[in-house]
Design a protein around this motif. Sequence first.
Motif, PDB file in Angstrom:
ATOM      1  N   GLN A  66       0.816  -1.214   0.000  1.00  0.00           N
ATOM      2  CA  GLN A  66       0.000   0.000   0.000  1.00  0.00           C
ATOM      3  C   GLN A  66       0.855   1.273   0.000  1.00  0.00           C
ATOM      4  N   ASP A  67       2.152   1.139   0.218  1.00  0.00           N
ATOM      5  CA  ASP A  67       3.053   2.282   0.361  1.00  0.00           C
ATOM      6  C   ASP A  67       2.520   3.242   1.439  1.00  0.00           C
ATOM      7  N   HIS A  68       2.100   2.631   2.547  1.00  0.00           N
ATOM      8  CA  HIS A  68       1.563   3.386   3.687  1.00  0.00           C
ATOM      9  C   HIS A  68       1.999   2.623   4.935  1.00  0.00           C
ATOM     10  N   HIS A  69       2.742   3.268   5.800  1.00  0.00           N
ATOM     11  CA  HIS A  69       3.465   2.547   6.848  1.00  0.00           C
ATOM     12  C   HIS A  69       3.031   2.957   8.244  1.00  0.00           C
ATOM     13  N   PRO A  70       2.817   1.961   9.121  1.00  0.00           N
ATOM     14  CA  PRO A  70       2.341   2.235  10.477  1.00  0.00           C
ATOM     15  C   PRO A  70       3.483   2.443  11.458  1.00  0.00           C
ATOM     16  N   GLU A  71       3.118   2.918  12.628  1.00  0.00           N
ATOM     17  CA  GLU A  71       3.989   2.840  13.792  1.00  0.00           C
ATOM     18  C   GLU A  71       3.663   1.507  14.443  1.00  0.00           C
ATOM     19  N   MET A  72       4.698   0.803  14.893  1.00  0.00           N
ATOM     20  CA  MET A  72       4.480  -0.506  15.513  1.00  0.00           C
ATOM     21  C   MET A  72       5.280  -0.591  16.798  1.00  0.00           C
ATOM     22  N   LEU A  73       4.629  -1.066  17.843  1.00  0.00           N
ATOM     23  CA  LEU A  73       5.280  -1.350  19.113  1.00  0.00           C
ATOM     24  C   LEU A  73       5.217  -2.859  19.277  1.00  0.00           C
ATOM     25  N   VAL A  74       6.387  -3.496  19.249  1.00  0.00           N
ATOM     26  CA  VAL A  74       6.456  -4.954  19.229  1.00  0.00           C
ATOM     27  C   VAL A  74       7.042  -5.461  20.535  1.00  0.00           C
ATOM     28  N   GLY A  75       6.362  -6.440  21.126  1.00  0.00           N
ATOM     29  CA  GLY A  75       6.844  -7.094  22.331  1.00  0.00           C
ATOM     30  C   GLY A  75       6.839  -8.600  22.140  1.00  0.00           C
ATOM     31  N   TYR A  76       7.100  -9.323  23.207  1.00  0.00           N
ATOM     32  CA  TYR A  76       7.168 -10.782  23.146  1.00  0.00           C
ATOM     33  C   TYR A  76       5.871 -11.388  22.623  1.00  0.00           C
ATOM     34  N   ASN A  77       4.749 -10.975  23.190  1.00  0.00           N
ATOM     35  CA  ASN A  77       3.483 -11.607  22.816  1.00  0.00           C
ATOM     36  C   ASN A  77       2.397 -10.593  22.431  1.00  0.00           C
ATOM     37  N   ALA A  78       2.827  -9.450  21.932  1.00  0.00           N
ATOM     38  CA  ALA A  78       1.850  -8.439  21.512  1.00  0.00           C
ATOM     39  C   ALA A  78       2.488  -7.468  20.525  1.00  0.00           C
ATOM     40  N   CYS A  79       1.626  -6.864  19.722  1.00  0.00           N
ATOM     41  CA  CYS A  79       2.049  -5.810  18.806  1.00  0.00           C
ATOM     42  C   CYS A  79       0.927  -4.780  18.750  1.00  0.00           C
ATOM     43  N   THR A  80       1.285  -3.534  18.948  1.00  0.00           N
ATOM     44  CA  THR A  80       0.323  -2.445  18.820  1.00  0.00           C
ATOM     45  C   THR A  80       0.630  -1.705  17.529  1.00  0.00           C
ATOM     46  N   ILE A  81      -0.395  -1.556  16.707  1.00  0.00           N
ATOM     47  CA  ILE A  81      -0.275  -0.892  15.408  1.00  0.00           C
ATOM     48  C   ILE A  81      -0.995   0.446  15.489  1.00  0.00           C
ATOM     49  N   SER A  82      -0.370   1.484  14.971  1.00  0.00           N
ATOM     50  CA  SER A  82      -0.993   2.808  14.887  1.00  0.00           C
ATOM     51  C   SER A  82      -0.871   3.312  13.461  1.00  0.00           C
ATOM     52  N   TRP A  83      -1.984   3.803  12.936  1.00  0.00           N
ATOM     53  CA  TRP A  83      -2.015   4.366  11.584  1.00  0.00           C
ATOM     54  C   TRP A  83      -2.377   5.837  11.641  1.00  0.00           C
ATOM     55  N   THR A  84      -1.691   6.639  10.873  1.00  0.00           N
ATOM     56  CA  THR A  84      -2.017   8.029  10.614  1.00  0.00           C
ATOM     57  C   THR A  84      -1.391   8.385   9.281  1.00  0.00           C
TER      58      THR A  84
END
Length: 111
Positions: A66-84
């Motif tokens: 999509q040529d559109h990239h999120p912010e990602m917070l990656v941990g052992y058993n979780a990932c939080t995705i943020s789009w703007t």
Amino acid sequence: MNDLLLAQCDPKAPLMDADTRGRVLAQLPGWLPDAENKVIGRRFGFENFYQTMAFVDAVAEIAHAQDHHPEMLVGYNACTISWTTHSRGGLTLNDAICAAQVSALPEASGG
């Protein structure tokens, strides 16, 4: 949401007005806007690091396509995705398209 799943991001997409944003977010369960309605985010949980990284790799494929990239917070058993849409200073349909496509990933079901 099917329209969002099949859509392609548009680099010239305008900011969503409040009505459009409300209608679109209603199609994206689990995705929450920030207090200023400039970012949407969602946390995905997994059983282990391997599943988390498989999800991250799948999100990367969507972002690249999509040529559109999120912010990602990656941990052992979780990932939080943020789009703007940084170039527009807030939420565009591009963010909703990518959020819908991430939600549809088989990996998004977690553990």
